[in-house]
Each structure stands twice: as C-alpha cells, then as structure tokens.
Scaffold this motif. Structure first.
Motif, PDB file in Angstrom:
ATOM      1  N   THR A 172       0.853  -1.184   0.000  1.00 47.70           N
ATOM      2  CA  THR A 172       0.000   0.000   0.000  1.00 47.70           C
ATOM      3  C   THR A 172       0.893   1.239   0.000  1.00 47.70           C
ATOM      4  OG1 THR A 172      -1.758  -1.138   1.220  1.00 47.70           O
ATOM      5  CG2 THR A 172      -1.799   1.266   1.243  1.00 47.70           C
ATOM      6  N   ILE A 173       0.703   2.092  -1.001  1.00 45.32           N
ATOM      7  CA  ILE A 173       1.502   3.298  -1.145  1.00 45.32           C
ATOM      8  C   ILE A 173       0.629   4.493  -0.756  1.00 45.32           C
ATOM      9  CG2 ILE A 173       2.992   4.631  -2.665  1.00 45.32           C
ATOM     10  CD1 ILE A 173       3.749   1.629  -2.294  1.00 45.32           C
ATOM     11  N   TYR A 174       1.103   5.252   0.225  1.00 45.27           N
ATOM     12  CA  TYR A 174       0.373   6.419   0.721  1.00 45.27           C
ATOM     13  C   TYR A 174       0.994   7.684   0.147  1.00 45.27           C
ATOM     14  CZ  TYR A 174      -1.112   3.099   4.359  1.00 45.27           C
ATOM     15  OH  TYR A 174      -1.605   2.016   5.037  1.00 45.27           O
ATOM     16  N   GLY A 175       0.140   8.547  -0.411  1.00 43.83           N
ATOM     17  CA  GLY A 175       0.590   9.854  -0.857  1.00 43.83           C
ATOM     18  C   GLY A 175       0.110  10.937   0.079  1.00 43.83           C
ATOM     19  N   GLY A 176       0.560  12.150  -0.167  1.00 45.41           N
ATOM     20  CA  GLY A 176       0.108  13.280   0.635  1.00 45.41           C
ATOM     21  C   GLY A 176       0.996  13.551   1.822  1.00 45.41           C
ATOM     22  N   ALA A 177       0.604  12.989   2.981  1.00 40.02           N
ATOM     23  CA  ALA A 177       1.286  13.274   4.255  1.00 40.02           C
ATOM     24  C   ALA A 177       1.369  14.785   4.470  1.00 40.02           C
ATOM     25  CB  ALA A 177       2.665  12.622   4.302  1.00 40.02           C
ATOM     26  N   LEU A 178       0.268  15.469   4.188  1.00 42.86           N
ATOM     27  CA  LEU A 178       0.257  16.923   4.191  1.00 42.86           C
ATOM     28  C   LEU A 178       0.106  17.511   5.583  1.00 42.86           C
ATOM     29  CD1 LEU A 178      -2.042  17.732   1.123  1.00 42.86           C
ATOM     30  CD2 LEU A 178       0.443  17.400   1.188  1.00 42.86           C
ATOM     31  N   ALA A 179       0.701  18.675   5.785  1.00 46.59           N
ATOM     32  CA  ALA A 179       0.482  19.468   6.985  1.00 46.59           C
ATOM     33  C   ALA A 179      -0.910  20.104   6.910  1.00 46.59           C
ATOM     34  CB  ALA A 179       1.556  20.545   7.107  1.00 46.59           C
ATOM     35  N   PRO A 180      -1.506  20.433   8.065  1.00 49.47           N
ATOM     36  CA  PRO A 180      -2.907  20.876   8.072  1.00 49.47           C
ATOM     37  C   PRO A 180      -3.143  22.329   7.707  1.00 49.47           C
ATOM     38  CG  PRO A 180      -2.071  20.798  10.312  1.00 49.47           C
ATOM     39  CD  PRO A 180      -0.986  20.236   9.433  1.00 49.47           C
ATOM     40  N   ARG A 181      -2.070  23.119   7.607  1.00 45.00           N
ATOM     41  CA  ARG A 181      -2.225  24.555   7.349  1.00 45.00           C
ATOM     42  C   ARG A 181      -1.130  25.055   6.417  1.00 45.00           C
ATOM     43  NH1 ARG A 181      -3.616  23.359  12.293  1.00 45.00           N
ATOM     44  NH2 ARG A 181      -1.464  23.308  13.052  1.00 45.00           N
ATOM     45  N   GLY A 182      -1.384  26.172   5.772  1.00 44.19           N
ATOM     46  CA  GLY A 182      -0.415  26.854   4.929  1.00 44.19           C
ATOM     47  C   GLY A 182      -0.994  28.189   4.521  1.00 44.19           C
ATOM     48  N   ILE A 183      -0.152  29.116   4.036  1.00 43.58           N
ATOM     49  CA  ILE A 183      -0.651  30.474   3.813  1.00 43.58           C
ATOM     50  C   ILE A 183      -0.864  30.829   2.339  1.00 43.58           C
ATOM     51  CG2 ILE A 183       0.304  31.344   5.967  1.00 43.58           C
ATOM     52  CD1 ILE A 183       2.645  32.458   4.431  1.00 43.58           C
ATOM     53  N   ASP A 184      -0.371  30.023   1.402  1.00 48.65           N
ATOM     54  CA  ASP A 184      -0.646  30.212  -0.028  1.00 48.65           C
ATOM     55  C   ASP A 184      -0.227  31.591  -0.541  1.00 48.65           C
ATOM     56  OD1 ASP A 184      -1.831  27.638  -0.232  1.00 48.65           O
ATOM     57  OD2 ASP A 184      -3.729  28.417   0.532  1.00 48.65           O
ATOM     58  N   LYS A 185       0.857  32.131  -0.024  1.00 43.47           N
ATOM     59  CA  LYS A 185       1.335  33.450  -0.455  1.00 43.47           C
ATOM     60  C   LYS A 185       2.800  33.363  -0.872  1.00 43.47           C
ATOM     61  CE  LYS A 185      -1.783  36.221   2.438  1.00 43.47           C
ATOM     62  NZ  LYS A 185      -1.854  37.244   3.518  1.00 43.47           N
ATOM     63  N   PRO A 186       3.077  33.415  -2.173  1.00 42.10           N
ATOM     64  CA  PRO A 186       4.479  33.371  -2.613  1.00 42.10           C
ATOM     65  C   PRO A 186       5.247  34.604  -2.145  1.00 42.10           C
ATOM     66  CG  PRO A 186       3.011  33.904  -4.440  1.00 42.10           C
ATOM     67  CD  PRO A 186       2.130  33.522  -3.300  1.00 42.10           C
ATOM     68  N   GLY A 187       6.534  34.401  -1.861  1.00 40.26           N
ATOM     69  CA  GLY A 187       7.380  35.495  -1.465  1.00 40.26           C
ATOM     70  C   GLY A 187       7.278  35.872  -0.004  1.00 40.26           C
ATOM     71  N   SER A 188       6.556  35.089   0.775  1.00 39.76           N
ATOM     72  CA  SER A 188       6.455  35.360   2.208  1.00 39.76           C
ATOM     73  C   SER A 188       7.715  34.836   2.894  1.00 39.76           C
ATOM     74  CB  SER A 188       5.215  34.701   2.797  1.00 39.76           C
ATOM     75  OG  SER A 188       5.329  33.293   2.724  1.00 39.76           O
ATOM     76  N   LEU A 189       7.808  35.114   4.176  1.00 38.63           N
ATOM     77  CA  LEU A 189       8.960  34.614   4.927  1.00 38.63           C
ATOM     78  C   LEU A 189       8.914  33.095   5.068  1.00 38.63           C
ATOM     79  CD1 LEU A 189       9.211  37.310   7.749  1.00 38.63           C
ATOM     80  CD2 LEU A 189      10.642  37.080   5.705  1.00 38.63           C
ATOM     81  N   ARG A 190       7.726  32.515   4.925  1.00 38.83           N
ATOM     82  CA  ARG A 190       7.593  31.062   5.053  1.00 38.83           C
ATOM     83  C   ARG A 190       6.666  30.573   3.942  1.00 38.83           C
ATOM     84  NH1 ARG A 190       4.529  27.175   8.498  1.00 38.83           N
ATOM     85  NH2 ARG A 190       5.906  25.395   8.858  1.00 38.83           N
ATOM     86  N   ASP A 191       7.247  30.252   2.801  1.00 39.12           N
ATOM     87  CA  ASP A 191       6.450  29.802   1.662  1.00 39.12           C
ATOM     88  C   ASP A 191       5.813  28.442   1.967  1.00 39.12           C
ATOM     89  OD1 ASP A 191       7.085  32.041   0.314  1.00 39.12           O
ATOM     90  OD2 ASP A 191       8.380  31.094  -1.180  1.00 39.12           O
ATOM     91  N   THR A 192       4.497  28.420   2.012  1.00 39.18           N
ATOM     92  CA  THR A 192       3.768  27.186   2.296  1.00 39.18           C
ATOM     93  C   THR A 192       2.469  27.178   1.504  1.00 39.18           C
ATOM     94  OG1 THR A 192       2.611  28.180   4.198  1.00 39.18           O
ATOM     95  CG2 THR A 192       4.668  27.006   4.658  1.00 39.18           C
ATOM     96  N   HIS A 193       1.936  25.990   1.324  1.00 43.42           N
ATOM     97  CA  HIS A 193       0.619  25.831   0.712  1.00 43.42           C
ATOM     98  C   HIS A 193      -0.350  25.214   1.727  1.00 43.42           C
ATOM     99  CE1 HIS A 193       2.731  26.285  -3.202  1.00 43.42           C
ATOM    100  NE2 HIS A 193       1.543  26.724  -3.602  1.00 43.42           N
ATOM    101  N   SER A 194      -1.568  25.683   1.700  1.00 44.09           N
ATOM    102  CA  SER A 194      -2.600  25.043   2.504  1.00 44.09           C
ATOM    103  C   SER A 194      -2.902  23.678   1.903  1.00 44.09           C
ATOM    104  CB  SER A 194      -3.874  25.890   2.509  1.00 44.09           C
ATOM    105  OG  SER A 194      -4.480  25.869   1.221  1.00 44.09           O
ATOM    106  N   PRO A 195      -3.381  22.739   2.701  1.00 44.16           N
ATOM    107  CA  PRO A 195      -3.755  21.440   2.119  1.00 44.16           C
ATOM    108  C   PRO A 195      -4.877  21.587   1.103  1.00 44.16           C
ATOM    109  CG  PRO A 195      -4.524  21.625   4.390  1.00 44.16           C
ATOM    110  CD  PRO A 195      -3.608  22.784   4.149  1.00 44.16           C
ATOM    111  N   THR A 196      -5.750  22.571   1.298  1.00 43.63           N
ATOM    112  CA  THR A 196      -6.842  22.796   0.346  1.00 43.63           C
ATOM    113  C   THR A 196      -6.282  23.116  -1.040  1.00 43.63           C
ATOM    114  OG1 THR A 196      -8.364  23.563   2.065  1.00 43.63           O
ATOM    115  CG2 THR A 196      -8.812  24.267  -0.187  1.00 43.63           C
ATOM    116  N   ALA A 197      -5.343  24.040  -1.091  1.00 46.28           N
ATOM    117  CA  ALA A 197      -4.744  24.398  -2.381  1.00 46.28           C
ATOM    118  C   ALA A 197      -3.889  23.264  -2.932  1.00 46.28           C
ATOM    119  CB  ALA A 197      -3.904  25.670  -2.223  1.00 46.28           C
TER     120      ALA A 197
END
Length: 467
Positions: free
Chosen positions: A178-203
């Motif tokens: 069984t191969i699991y994908g994702g393993a995503l963190a629950p939050r992210g800000i979806d704003k490029p060029g920020s001090l902490r580039d992250t994506h929300s799991p929704t995006a």
C-alpha cells in the motif's frame, strides 16, 4: 511494468472494504524511538508501544540526494526496529522522505534516485507492506521550491511526479503493498514570497489533482492518502472544524473527502473513496515540575500544552470521531514517548524517561474500545460479529463451552434442543457457557450473536460436543 501496476491497482480497488476503519481501525503512533543500533533498546521501545495498546508504528527512512540505497547505519537501526515490531506483534508503516528542503528531489535524475532508494527499503524489509512517500510537501521545511516565478504551485507539480515515479517503482517489486501519498500538513498560507512559503492542504490537493489530470496518466499515484490533522495548539480539541478557512483538522473529514473527490474523481486515481490514514496527530502535555530537569530548552508560546487528563480526553475523542469516518483506515498519535527538547513534541503517552503518563491507561482503554466496537455509534455502520465456540472439558453434571466474539456481542446459545442461554460477551475475551447437563455423543451446540453497538446481521457459530 504498466500491466503490473494496473493489476495491483485493480486488486486494491476490489479489496477495498465498504467501511475502511471501524473495529479494524489502525491505532498506533509515529515514532522512531525503536530505531536503535542496539536490539535490546529497540525491543524495549517497541514494547512500550505495545503496552500502551498501540498496534501500528510509523517509522522513517530519510533520503539524501545521490542515495540509491539505505546507508548501512540506518539499515541496522531500522532492521532492529522492524524485528522488534515483529516480536511485539506491531504493524510497521515506513515513511520515506527527503531529509529537509535542501534535499528536495525536483529533477528526473533525483526522483529516479529516490525511487531506487524506496525500492531498496522495500526489498530490505519484506515484512513491511505500507509505505508513505514524502512528508509535508506543502511546507518549505520539507519541500522547496513551493512557488514558481508566476506564483504557480511547483511543489504540487514536482511532488506529483515523484509520487508517480515511486509508485511505479515500488509496485514493480511489491505489487500488493500500500503506497500512501500526501502526508500533508494541516495549514499553509498560499502566499508566494512570504517569509515562510507554504501551501494550505486545500490548495495543494487541488493542484495535485490538476497536475495528475494534465499528465494524462492512466494508473494511480497512490493507494491511500496520508494526512496530519494537528490542531492549531493543544488546547483546541479535535472537534474544532474549519468550514471557512483553507486549514483542515480532524473535524473536517467531509471537507477532506470532498477535496479529494474534486481533485481525482473521474480519473484512474480514486478520490472521494480513497482510504485516509491520519498518520500524525499530537496533543502536548505540560512537564511535571519534578521532571523538568530531564527536558531541554524552552516551550514555544504557541504550543499551549495541557494536563495529562485533557490529553487522554482529546485522544479518546479523536478515536471516537475517526471510528465513524467511512474512509479512514487509521489514526497514529505523535508520539509514543516525549521528545527531550521542549521546542519539539511532548505528546507521547510516556515521559522522556519512559515513565507512563496518567493518560496512558485511559488511552489504552479507548484503543481497546475501538477494536471491540465499543467506542461510538456510527450512522450507517452495521457489523456482524465473528464468533467461535470451543468445547471445554465437561464436569460430571454439566457441559462447558467457550464462546469468543471478535467484537462486543450479545449471544443466545443452545446445546442440542435444550434450554437456551443468553448474555453478553466482551470482544476478544472468551466467555464460558455452562449447560446443566452432560451431552450425548456428538451433540450439536450453537450460538447466535449480535453486535451490542452498530448492529448488523446475526452471526452464527456451532460445534459438536461429546461426553
């Protein structure tokens, strides 16, 4: 290779249960404490997990650029941990991911190396059948770059490519894994060029699906989806939902299923029916004053740890919630035992010195209630107990039978055409039935059983007894 992958995907699709978890829910922890160069230490760490009622452990094998095989030192430690798990009857899930964002495999050659590394891990540990690919690729802590020049989600694009490459490589050598994908963190800000580039799991899920569709791929990239539904801090219970934000927590099951459906339904990749493993969920506790010297550093102000009774309550609540989620196959706590650095996680059921917290017993009882179908009533879940009858040595005046149901059950039992016995039995615990007469030769005995919660059809078992 393609035919092999298609065949294994079809096997998994046909084998998928109507209800993924229920009493068969995987309940365990994400914990590397058993990865030790010393077998005795590995066994002790795994035994602590077993004693806490945990039946599954997710451990890690980290990759660095240029590696195509597991380094010898890591191989020894992981071998000890896997052997200790087999000894303690604990299921192992291996999470394979790059060691930090500086090691992100973004090129075709790097992804081929990563896939070869994953195959080496799988071949090294043939008793392991579950593999998570990547870890929180929506965060810059584990994956860079997150955004391209125009603000596009290049993390989802490159992760989709890695997941597809690794899926095909693993299925070629371990088709029924069984191969699991994702393993995503629950939050992210979806704003490029920020001090902490992250994506929300929704995006990220949406972008992952768009990349998969654009690829034209006709086979899956994962058999199940891993997710980390941490609350914002430990004072926030697992029942806190996020209906108007891009974050996803444990209470957002319907939201997560909907996103997976929008991303993948109508393709070769399952979406709204994809099994879900919550493979990291942690509630941190305060450190007792008498043990403060065992820990190092300072607790971050954002953590807001709770007392051990609250931790136990929130873990039990989490288990009762996921028990009723149709697609969820498991919940893994983070960790079994505390980390020493206060800046890390004190979310285990043991203090850093291995002493059980007061939360251990109630959490262990809740885990037992999961496997006995005693933790929650779930709309739509209907269970039929599996039961066995065994003849015990009769006495001079009675016939004795042992009845065992796999889940908590009510029973009606009968010896021949005699009077029926009725009662309840605890799941997994043999119950002795005593009939006040000696049996004739080859007398049939039978029992009808019904679940005490989430009631389905009547189960039946029988045995023949003799004097």
């Amino acid at each position: 290779m393609r035919g092999l992958v298609l065949g294994s995907a079809l096997f998994l699709l046909l084998a998928a249960p109507a209800w993924a978890g229920g009493p068969h829910l995987l309940v365990g922890a994400a914990e590397d404490a058993a990865e030790q160069p010393n077998m005795a230490l590995a066994t002790a760490a795994m035994q602590r997990a077993h004693d806490a009622g945990l039946t599954t452990i997710r451990m890690t094998a980290t990759w660095a650029r240029g590696e195509r095989t597991l380094p010898a030192a890591d191989r020894t430690k992981l071998q000890n941990a896997v052997s200790a798990a087999l000894f303690s009857d604990v299921r192992v899930i291996l999470s394979i991911y790059p060691y930090g964002s500086s090691q992100t495999p973004t090129t075709a050659d790097q992804q081929a190396d990563f896939a070869a590394f994953a195959v080496d891990v799988a071949k090294t540990f043939p008793s392991v059948h579950d593999f998570v690919v990547g870890n929180e690729p929506n965060l810059n802590r584990f994956w860079l770059p997150q955004f391209g020049p125009a603000g596009e989600d290049v993390a989802a694009q490159s992760y989709e490519s890695l997941l597809a490459t690794t899926y095909d490589a693993l299925k070629a050598v371990r088709p029924h894994s069984t191969i699991y994908g994702g393993a995503l963190a629950p939050r992210g800000i979806d704003k490029p060029g920020s001090l902490r580039d992250t994506h929300s799991p929704t995006a990220f899920i949406s972008d992952l699906g768009a990349t998969y569709r654009a690829s034209g791929r006709q086979v899956p990239i994962m058999d199940a989806f891993a997710f980390h539904p941490y609350p914002e801090n430990s004072t926030i219970g697992p029942d806190f939902a996020h209906p108007r934000s891009t974050a996803i927590g444990l209470a957002d099951y319907d939201k997560l299923v909907g996103l997976l459906g929008q991303a993948f339904d109508g393709t070769a990749q399952r979406g709204s029916t994809l099994p879900i493993l919550y493979d990291e969920f942690g509630i941190e506790t305060t450190v007792p004053a008498g043990k403060a010297s065992l820990y190092t550093g300072k607790e971050p102000a954002t953590t807001k740890p709770v007392d051990e009774a609250t931790q136990a309550k929130e873990y039990e609540q989490a288990l009762s919630m996921v028990y009723c989620n149709r697609n969820v196959i498991g919940l893994l706590l983070f960790h079994v035992e505390d980390e020493k650095a206060l800046a890390s996680w004190q979310s285990g059921l043991y203090d850093v010195d291995g002493t059980p917290k007061s939360s251990l017993v109630p959490v262990r009882n809740a885990i037992g209630a999961v496997h006995r179908n005693a933790i929650a009533d779930c709309p739509g879940l209907q269970l039929t107990p599996k039961a066995t009858l065994k003849a015990l040595t009769p006495t001079a005046t009675s016939t004795r039978l042992s009845l065992t149901c796999d889940i908590d059950c009510r029973y009606t039992a009968q010896l021949g055409g005699g009077k029926k016995l009725r009662g309840t039995a605890t799941g997994g615990v043999p119950t002795t039935l005593v009939f006040p007469s000696r049996p004739a030769a080859r007398t049939p005995a039978q029992a009808w059983v019904l679940a005490t919660r989430n009631v389905g059809a009547v189960g039946h078992t029988q045995v023949t007894v003799s004097p």
